[in-house]
Design a protein around this motif. Structure first.
Motif, PDB file in Angstrom:
ATOM      1  N   VAL A   1       0.836  -1.201   0.000  1.00  0.00           N
ATOM      2  CA  VAL A   1       0.000   0.000   0.000  1.00  0.00           C
ATOM      3  C   VAL A   1       0.873   1.253   0.000  1.00  0.00           C
ATOM      4  O   VAL A   1       0.570   2.229  -0.696  1.00  0.00           O
ATOM      5  CB  VAL A   1      -0.949  -0.004   1.214  1.00  0.00           C
ATOM      6  N   VAL A   2       1.954   1.238   0.758  1.00  0.00           N
ATOM      7  CA  VAL A   2       2.855   2.388   0.805  1.00  0.00           C
ATOM      8  C   VAL A   2       3.479   2.633  -0.563  1.00  0.00           C
ATOM      9  O   VAL A   2       3.631   3.785  -0.991  1.00  0.00           O
ATOM     10  CB  VAL A   2       3.943   2.167   1.877  1.00  0.00           C
ATOM     11  N   GLU A   3       3.818   1.563  -1.244  1.00  0.00           N
ATOM     12  CA  GLU A   3       4.403   1.695  -2.587  1.00  0.00           C
ATOM     13  C   GLU A   3       3.458   2.428  -3.527  1.00  0.00           C
ATOM     14  O   GLU A   3       3.887   3.228  -4.369  1.00  0.00           O
ATOM     15  CB  GLU A   3       4.719   0.305  -3.134  1.00  0.00           C
ATOM     16  N   GLN A   4       2.158   2.180  -3.375  1.00  0.00           N
ATOM     17  CA  GLN A   4       1.153   2.846  -4.208  1.00  0.00           C
ATOM     18  C   GLN A   4       0.727   4.205  -3.642  1.00  0.00           C
ATOM     19  O   GLN A   4      -0.055   4.916  -4.269  1.00  0.00           O
ATOM     20  CB  GLN A   4      -0.084   1.942  -4.335  1.00  0.00           C
ATOM     21  N   GLN A   5       1.226   4.528  -2.431  1.00  0.00           N
ATOM     22  CA  GLN A   5       0.875   5.779  -1.751  1.00  0.00           C
ATOM     23  C   GLN A   5      -0.645   5.938  -1.601  1.00  0.00           C
ATOM     24  O   GLN A   5      -1.191   7.032  -1.762  1.00  0.00           O
ATOM     25  CB  GLN A   5       1.474   6.984  -2.485  1.00  0.00           C
ATOM     26  N   ASP A   6      -1.294   4.845  -1.253  1.00  0.00           N
ATOM     27  CA  ASP A   6      -2.740   4.879  -1.028  1.00  0.00           C
ATOM     28  C   ASP A   6      -3.009   5.250   0.433  1.00  0.00           C
ATOM     29  O   ASP A   6      -3.443   4.433   1.244  1.00  0.00           O
ATOM     30  CB  ASP A   6      -3.362   3.515  -1.360  1.00  0.00           C
ATOM     31  N   TRP A   7      -2.751   6.500   0.757  1.00  0.00           N
ATOM     32  CA  TRP A   7      -2.890   6.952   2.139  1.00  0.00           C
ATOM     33  C   TRP A   7      -4.343   6.906   2.608  1.00  0.00           C
ATOM     34  O   TRP A   7      -4.618   6.636   3.781  1.00  0.00           O
ATOM     35  CB  TRP A   7      -2.328   8.364   2.289  1.00  0.00           C
ATOM     36  N   GLU A   8      -5.255   7.172   1.686  1.00  0.00           N
ATOM     37  CA  GLU A   8      -6.669   7.138   2.067  1.00  0.00           C
ATOM     38  C   GLU A   8      -7.075   5.735   2.496  1.00  0.00           C
ATOM     39  O   GLU A   8      -7.823   5.563   3.471  1.00  0.00           O
ATOM     40  CB  GLU A   8      -7.537   7.610   0.904  1.00  0.00           C
ATOM     41  N   LEU A   9      -6.578   4.739   1.795  1.00  0.00           N
ATOM     42  CA  LEU A   9      -6.877   3.358   2.168  1.00  0.00           C
ATOM     43  C   LEU A   9      -6.346   3.048   3.561  1.00  0.00           C
ATOM     44  O   LEU A   9      -7.038   2.425   4.380  1.00  0.00           O
ATOM     45  CB  LEU A   9      -6.280   2.392   1.152  1.00  0.00           C
ATOM     46  N   LEU A  10      -5.125   3.478   3.851  1.00  0.00           N
ATOM     47  CA  LEU A  10      -4.567   3.220   5.179  1.00  0.00           C
ATOM     48  C   LEU A  10      -5.382   3.930   6.255  1.00  0.00           C
ATOM     49  O   LEU A  10      -5.531   3.427   7.368  1.00  0.00           O
ATOM     50  CB  LEU A  10      -3.103   3.665   5.232  1.00  0.00           C
ATOM     51  N   GLY A  11      -5.896   5.112   5.933  1.00  0.00           N
ATOM     52  CA  GLY A  11      -6.761   5.799   6.882  1.00  0.00           C
ATOM     53  C   GLY A  11      -8.010   4.994   7.186  1.00  0.00           C
ATOM     54  O   GLY A  11      -8.445   4.892   8.337  1.00  0.00           O
ATOM     55  N   HIS A  12      -8.602   4.384   6.146  1.00  0.00           N
ATOM     56  CA  HIS A  12      -9.776   3.545   6.350  1.00  0.00           C
ATOM     57  C   HIS A  12      -9.420   2.305   7.162  1.00  0.00           C
ATOM     58  O   HIS A  12     -10.161   1.899   8.064  1.00  0.00           O
ATOM     59  CB  HIS A  12     -10.371   3.122   5.006  1.00  0.00           C
ATOM     60  N   VAL A  13      -8.304   1.681   6.824  1.00  0.00           N
ATOM     61  CA  VAL A  13      -7.898   0.455   7.507  1.00  0.00           C
ATOM     62  C   VAL A  13      -7.677   0.707   9.001  1.00  0.00           C
ATOM     63  O   VAL A  13      -8.055  -0.106   9.850  1.00  0.00           O
ATOM     64  CB  VAL A  13      -6.625  -0.126   6.857  1.00  0.00           C
ATOM     65  N   LEU A  14      -7.076   1.842   9.323  1.00  0.00           N
ATOM     66  CA  LEU A  14      -6.781   2.142  10.728  1.00  0.00           C
ATOM     67  C   LEU A  14      -8.037   2.260  11.591  1.00  0.00           C
ATOM     68  O   LEU A  14      -7.964   2.148  12.806  1.00  0.00           O
ATOM     69  CB  LEU A  14      -5.969   3.435  10.828  1.00  0.00           C
TER      70      LEU A  14
ATOM     71  N   ILE B   1       0.959   2.586  11.794  1.00  0.00           N
ATOM     72  CA  ILE B   1       1.300   3.885  12.377  1.00  0.00           C
ATOM     73  C   ILE B   1       2.800   4.118  12.318  1.00  0.00           C
ATOM     74  O   ILE B   1       3.269   5.212  11.972  1.00  0.00           O
ATOM     75  CB  ILE B   1       0.789   3.968  13.826  1.00  0.00           C
ATOM     76  N   ALA B   2       3.586   3.091  12.650  1.00  0.00           N
ATOM     77  CA  ALA B   2       5.039   3.228  12.613  1.00  0.00           C
ATOM     78  C   ALA B   2       5.528   3.571  11.213  1.00  0.00           C
ATOM     79  O   ALA B   2       6.412   4.424  11.039  1.00  0.00           O
ATOM     80  CB  ALA B   2       5.696   1.935  13.097  1.00  0.00           C
ATOM     81  N   LYS B   3       4.953   2.938  10.219  1.00  0.00           N
ATOM     82  CA  LYS B   3       5.370   3.218   8.838  1.00  0.00           C
ATOM     83  C   LYS B   3       4.966   4.633   8.426  1.00  0.00           C
ATOM     84  O   LYS B   3       5.750   5.349   7.777  1.00  0.00           O
ATOM     85  CB  LYS B   3       4.740   2.188   7.906  1.00  0.00           C
ATOM     86  N   LEU B   4       3.773   5.059   8.777  1.00  0.00           N
ATOM     87  CA  LEU B   4       3.322   6.406   8.420  1.00  0.00           C
ATOM     88  C   LEU B   4       4.171   7.478   9.102  1.00  0.00           C
ATOM     89  O   LEU B   4       4.495   8.502   8.496  1.00  0.00           O
ATOM     90  CB  LEU B   4       1.850   6.577   8.786  1.00  0.00           C
ATOM     91  N   LEU B   5       4.527   7.245  10.360  1.00  0.00           N
ATOM     92  CA  LEU B   5       5.395   8.195  11.057  1.00  0.00           C
ATOM     93  C   LEU B   5       6.773   8.245  10.412  1.00  0.00           C
ATOM     94  O   LEU B   5       7.369   9.317  10.289  1.00  0.00           O
ATOM     95  CB  LEU B   5       5.513   7.801  12.527  1.00  0.00           C
ATOM     96  N   GLU B   6       7.263   7.105  10.003  1.00  0.00           N
ATOM     97  CA  GLU B   6       8.564   7.055   9.330  1.00  0.00           C
ATOM     98  C   GLU B   6       8.556   7.889   8.059  1.00  0.00           C
ATOM     99  O   GLU B   6       9.530   8.563   7.727  1.00  0.00           O
ATOM    100  CB  GLU B   6       8.903   5.596   9.008  1.00  0.00           C
ATOM    101  N   LEU B   7       7.419   7.874   7.354  1.00  0.00           N
ATOM    102  CA  LEU B   7       7.293   8.607   6.088  1.00  0.00           C
ATOM    103  C   LEU B   7       6.778  10.033   6.298  1.00  0.00           C
ATOM    104  O   LEU B   7       6.648  10.784   5.326  1.00  0.00           O
ATOM    105  CB  LEU B   7       6.338   7.852   5.163  1.00  0.00           C
ATOM    106  N   GLU B   8       6.447  10.387   7.535  1.00  0.00           N
ATOM    107  CA  GLU B   8       5.888  11.692   7.877  1.00  0.00           C
ATOM    108  C   GLU B   8       4.588  11.969   7.123  1.00  0.00           C
ATOM    109  O   GLU B   8       4.337  13.070   6.640  1.00  0.00           O
ATOM    110  CB  GLU B   8       6.908  12.807   7.615  1.00  0.00           C
ATOM    111  N   VAL B   9       3.759  10.928   7.053  1.00  0.00           N
ATOM    112  CA  VAL B   9       2.424  11.039   6.457  1.00  0.00           C
ATOM    113  C   VAL B   9       1.421  10.956   7.604  1.00  0.00           C
ATOM    114  O   VAL B   9       1.234   9.905   8.208  1.00  0.00           O
ATOM    115  CB  VAL B   9       2.167   9.914   5.440  1.00  0.00           C
ATOM    116  N   TYR B  10       0.789  12.079   7.914  1.00  0.00           N
ATOM    117  CA  TYR B  10      -0.009  12.170   9.131  1.00  0.00           C
ATOM    118  C   TYR B  10      -1.519  12.098   8.904  1.00  0.00           C
ATOM    119  O   TYR B  10      -2.274  11.855   9.849  1.00  0.00           O
ATOM    120  CB  TYR B  10       0.318  13.468   9.872  1.00  0.00           C
TER     121      TYR B  10
END
Length: 261
Positions: free
Chosen positions: A32-45, A57-66
């Motif tokens: 998912v990170v490779e595709q930069q589907d941040w909206e999907l990760l928001g739904h999954v969370l 969360i750890a991966k998003l913080l590493e990438l500074e995607v909040y």
């Protein structure tokens, strides 16, 4: 997002939600990170198990995607196991049936039956109220974790501050709003930055969400250094806040006077 995008991930979604096997979870997150589907990760969370949520969360913080973290802090709720509560009504009625069935018995007197049924009804109402209060608190460790990790970045990341401000204003849970507000209020650099940028609405939101008069007074004290700028901007809300909460009477009076002019 287009729901057809979900089919592209297939079984990866199962691993994102459940996270039972570490290497499968990591592979799904990386996909998912490779595709930069941040909206999907928001739904999954919103519904992911705690292990999966922590990894995402750890991966998003590493990438500074909040942004996905904000979605979770605002909308994720704690998943409870159903709690069976034995109703007193069934017990009392069974006793009454047994009593009424006794040979040569006169039955239960009506006033005793009425009292017992009233007590049973009140007990059911009390249990319902207790469950409602528990739902209103709804403490979730993932929301708390997100707030703590964003707060760790306040000194270096304006984006982390903005994320916490959204949580302060929009989280569905009072404790989460309050937690985010207190993290901001406890960081003098962030409060000073907001005051310097004349972001009175954000500062007042922090004070309100904190629920503490001491926080409101501290924020008003910092805002008081920019009283002239708030006056020039015609910011009536900021002036009203200063007139009510500033710890010094002179500044209170000056803000009140500015509102009248």
């Amino acid at each position: 997002m287009d729901v057809q995008e979900l089919a592209r991930y297939g079984r990866h979604l199962e691993h994102l939600i459940e996270g039972t096997v570490t290497w499968e979870l990591d592979r799904a997150v990386d996909r998912v990170v490779e595709q930069q589907d941040w909206e999907l990760l928001g739904h999954v969370l919103l519904t992911a198990a705690e292990v999966s949520a922590q990894r995402i969360i750890a991966k998003l913080l590493e990438l500074e995607v909040y942004e996905p973290l904000v979605w979770a802090a605002c909308l994720r709720r704690q998943v409870r196991r159903p709690q069976g509560v034995a109703g007193a009504t069934g017990v009392s009625r069974r006793v009454f049936r047994d009593w009424d069935a006794e040979e040569n018995a006169q039955g239960v007197p009506e006033h005793i039956r009425a009292d017992a049924e009233e007590l049973s009804k009140q007990a059911e109402q009390t249990r319902a109220a207790m469950l409602q209060r528990a739902a209103e608190v709804d403490r979730d460790p993932i929301r708390d974790h997100i707030i703590a990790r964003l707060a760790d970045r306040l000194a270096t990341s304006p984006a982390a501050l903005d994320a916490l401000l959204v949580i302060t204003k929009a989280s569905a849970w009072e404790e989460t709003r309050r937690g985010a507000a207190l993290k901001i209020a406890a960081h003098p650099m962030s409060v000073s930055r907001l005051a310097r940028e004349l972001r009175s609405a954000d500062l007042i939101a922090v004070a309100d969400a904190s629920g503490l008069s001491a926080v409101a007074a501290n924020i008003a004290k910092v805002m008081g250094s920019y009283l002239d700028q708030f006056k020039a901007a015609g910011d009536d809300r900021a002036l009203a806040f200063l007139a009510e909460h500033h710890p010094e009477d002179a500044t209170k009076a000056a803000a009140a006077q500015a509102r009248q002019n």
